[in-house]
Scaffold this active site. Sequence first.
Site, short mmCIF file in Angstrom:
data_model
loop_
_atom_site.label_atom_id
_atom_site.label_comp_id
_atom_site.label_asym_id
_atom_site.label_seq_id
_atom_site.Cartn_x
_atom_site.Cartn_y
_atom_site.Cartn_z
N ASP A 94 0.84 -1.21 0.00
CA ASP A 94 0.00 0.00 0.00
C ASP A 94 0.87 1.26 0.00
O ASP A 94 0.61 2.23 -0.73
CB ASP A 94 -0.92 -0.04 1.23
CG ASP A 94 -2.05 0.97 1.16
OD1 ASP A 94 -2.39 1.42 0.04
OD2 ASP A 94 -2.62 1.31 2.21
N ASN A 136 -2.46 -11.25 -3.99
CA ASN A 136 -2.27 -12.70 -4.00
C ASN A 136 -0.93 -13.02 -3.35
O ASN A 136 0.13 -12.62 -3.84
CB ASN A 136 -2.27 -13.23 -5.45
CG ASN A 136 -3.65 -13.16 -6.05
OD1 ASN A 136 -4.64 -13.53 -5.39
ND2 ASN A 136 -3.76 -12.66 -7.26
C1 LIG Z 1 3.14 7.87 2.25
C2 LIG Z 1 2.71 6.51 1.97
C3 LIG Z 1 1.41 6.38 1.24
C4 LIG Z 1 0.52 5.56 2.04
C5 LIG Z 1 -0.71 5.24 1.25
C6 LIG Z 1 -1.74 4.73 2.20
C7 LIG Z 1 -3.07 5.08 1.60
C8 LIG Z 1 -4.15 4.53 2.45
O1 LIG Z 1 -4.02 3.51 3.06
S1 LIG Z 1 -5.60 5.37 2.49
C9 LIG Z 1 -6.53 4.53 3.76
C10 LIG Z 1 -7.43 3.48 3.25
N1 LIG Z 1 -8.41 3.99 2.34
C11 LIG Z 1 -9.52 4.63 2.78
O2 LIG Z 1 -9.75 4.80 3.95
C12 LIG Z 1 -10.46 5.12 1.70
C13 LIG Z 1 -11.91 4.99 2.11
N2 LIG Z 1 -12.75 5.28 0.95
C14 LIG Z 1 -13.10 6.55 0.65
O3 LIG Z 1 -12.84 7.48 1.40
C15 LIG Z 1 -13.83 6.79 -0.66
O4 LIG Z 1 -14.48 5.60 -1.06
C16 LIG Z 1 -12.84 7.23 -1.78
C17 LIG Z 1 -12.20 8.56 -1.39
C18 LIG Z 1 -11.74 6.20 -2.03
C19 LIG Z 1 -13.61 7.42 -3.08
O5 LIG Z 1 -14.70 8.24 -2.78
P1 LIG Z 1 -15.22 9.31 -3.84
O6 LIG Z 1 -14.20 10.38 -4.03
O7 LIG Z 1 -16.59 9.70 -3.39
O8 LIG Z 1 -15.25 8.49 -5.20
P2 LIG Z 1 -16.50 7.84 -5.96
O9 LIG Z 1 -17.22 8.94 -6.68
O10 LIG Z 1 -17.28 6.95 -5.06
O11 LIG Z 1 -15.74 6.94 -6.99
C20 LIG Z 1 -14.97 7.51 -8.05
C21 LIG Z 1 -14.80 6.42 -9.07
O12 LIG Z 1 -14.03 5.35 -8.47
C22 LIG Z 1 -14.77 4.12 -8.48
N3 LIG Z 1 -14.50 3.42 -7.22
C23 LIG Z 1 -14.49 3.95 -5.96
N4 LIG Z 1 -14.19 3.00 -5.06
C24 LIG Z 1 -14.00 1.85 -5.77
C25 LIG Z 1 -13.66 0.52 -5.40
N5 LIG Z 1 -13.42 0.19 -4.12
N6 LIG Z 1 -13.54 -0.41 -6.37
C26 LIG Z 1 -13.75 -0.06 -7.69
N7 LIG Z 1 -14.08 1.20 -8.10
C27 LIG Z 1 -14.21 2.13 -7.14
C28 LIG Z 1 -16.24 4.55 -8.60
O13 LIG Z 1 -17.02 3.53 -9.18
C29 LIG Z 1 -16.11 5.76 -9.52
O14 LIG Z 1 -15.90 5.31 -10.83
P3 LIG Z 1 -16.46 6.16 -12.12
O15 LIG Z 1 -15.83 7.52 -12.04
O16 LIG Z 1 -16.01 5.37 -13.30
O17 LIG Z 1 -17.94 6.21 -11.94
#
Ligand SMILES: CCCCCCCC(=O)SCCNC(=O)CCNC(=O)[C@H](O)C(C)(C)COP(=O)(O)OP(=O)(O)OC[C@H]1O[C@@H](n2cnc3c(N)ncnc32)[C@H](O)[C@@H]1OP(=O)(O)O
Length: 215
Positions: A137, A159
């Site tokens: 990640d 995987n």
């Molecule tokens: C410095 C080191 C870097 C460290 C990196 C660490 C990063 C992390 O761990 S982050 C922590 C874990 N992640 C989270 O907590 C995220 C939680 N999720 C969220 O906050 C939201 O779902 C977020 C921000 C990802 C997306 O939300 P939002 O901006 O509203 O997007 P949304 O409009 O729903 O989706 C945008 C597009 O992505 C797609 N999409 C969103 N989520 C998914 C998913 N899980 N799977 C497939 N497609 C997805 C949607 O279908 C949409 O597609 P399209 O534009 O083609 O219609």
Amino acid sequence: MRPLAGSYLPEFFHEDHSLPKPSWSKDMRLLFDQFMKKCEDGSWIHLPSYNYTLFQRSQDISAFIHAYLPTASKLINEEKLLQAKIFTRNFEDGLGFEYVMFYNDVEKRVVCVFEGGPYLQGMPGCLHGGAIATMIDATVGTSAMIAEGIVMTANLNINFKRPVPLCSVVLINSQLDKIEGRKLFISCNVQSVDEKTLYTEATSLFIKLDPEKQV
Ligand SMILES: CCCCCCCC(=O)SCCNC(=O)CCNC(=O)[C@H](O)C(C)(C)COP(=O)(O)OP(=O)(O)OC[C@H]1O[C@@H](n2cnc3c(N)ncnc32)[C@H](O)[C@@H]1OP(=O)(O)O
């Protein structure tokens, strides 16, 4: 590309944890030196790594959270945030996550040289799957942030093909495959240093945060 470190960084950024330490193994040091050599012609860039985020000062944290995570902000204790540190940089040297990342702008690749220390054990003698997932990640996340700035992991598909021996050095190779609007698709594998063993394969989806949306 804009330099990722420099004198404009606040004081607490000045300890770069991605530089060689006495606790590093020979393999880790050797790979570091090899990649630093590749940096000499500018094709690769060494990415520094700090204990804190770019938003560490209270006013920066507040501004960031209110702009990008307004829903979550109601539940976040902002005082405790001042103690926050990067998850992977919290162990004593040599016991947890030791890693250094390099970036190739032409190939859109981030490579992480990673040695998982003894406190990251899962099955006896093996690295915990969660520790591997964390480093994947972090590596693909770094790639996404370099490409598009403020992003979050939406999907991480892993995987686990072979167990990673504890305290061994591995290479985490990530590749930015495509960007579609706010979506970044990045694939990744984890290999032994001699590239003979494929330990892990992963695909990921990152979303560039949209301040107009109430996440
Ligand atoms: C410095 C080191 C870097 C460290 C990196 C660490 C990063 C992390 O761990 S982050 C922590 C874990 N992640 C989270 O907590 C995220 C939680 N999720 C969220 O906050 C939201 O779902 C977020 C921000 C990802 C997306 O939300 P939002 O901006 O509203 O997007 P949304 O409009 O729903 O989706 C945008 C597009 O992505 C797609 N999409 C969103 N989520 C998914 C998913 N899980 N799977 C497939 N497609 C997805 C949607 O279908 C949409 O597609 P399209 O534009 O083609 O219609």
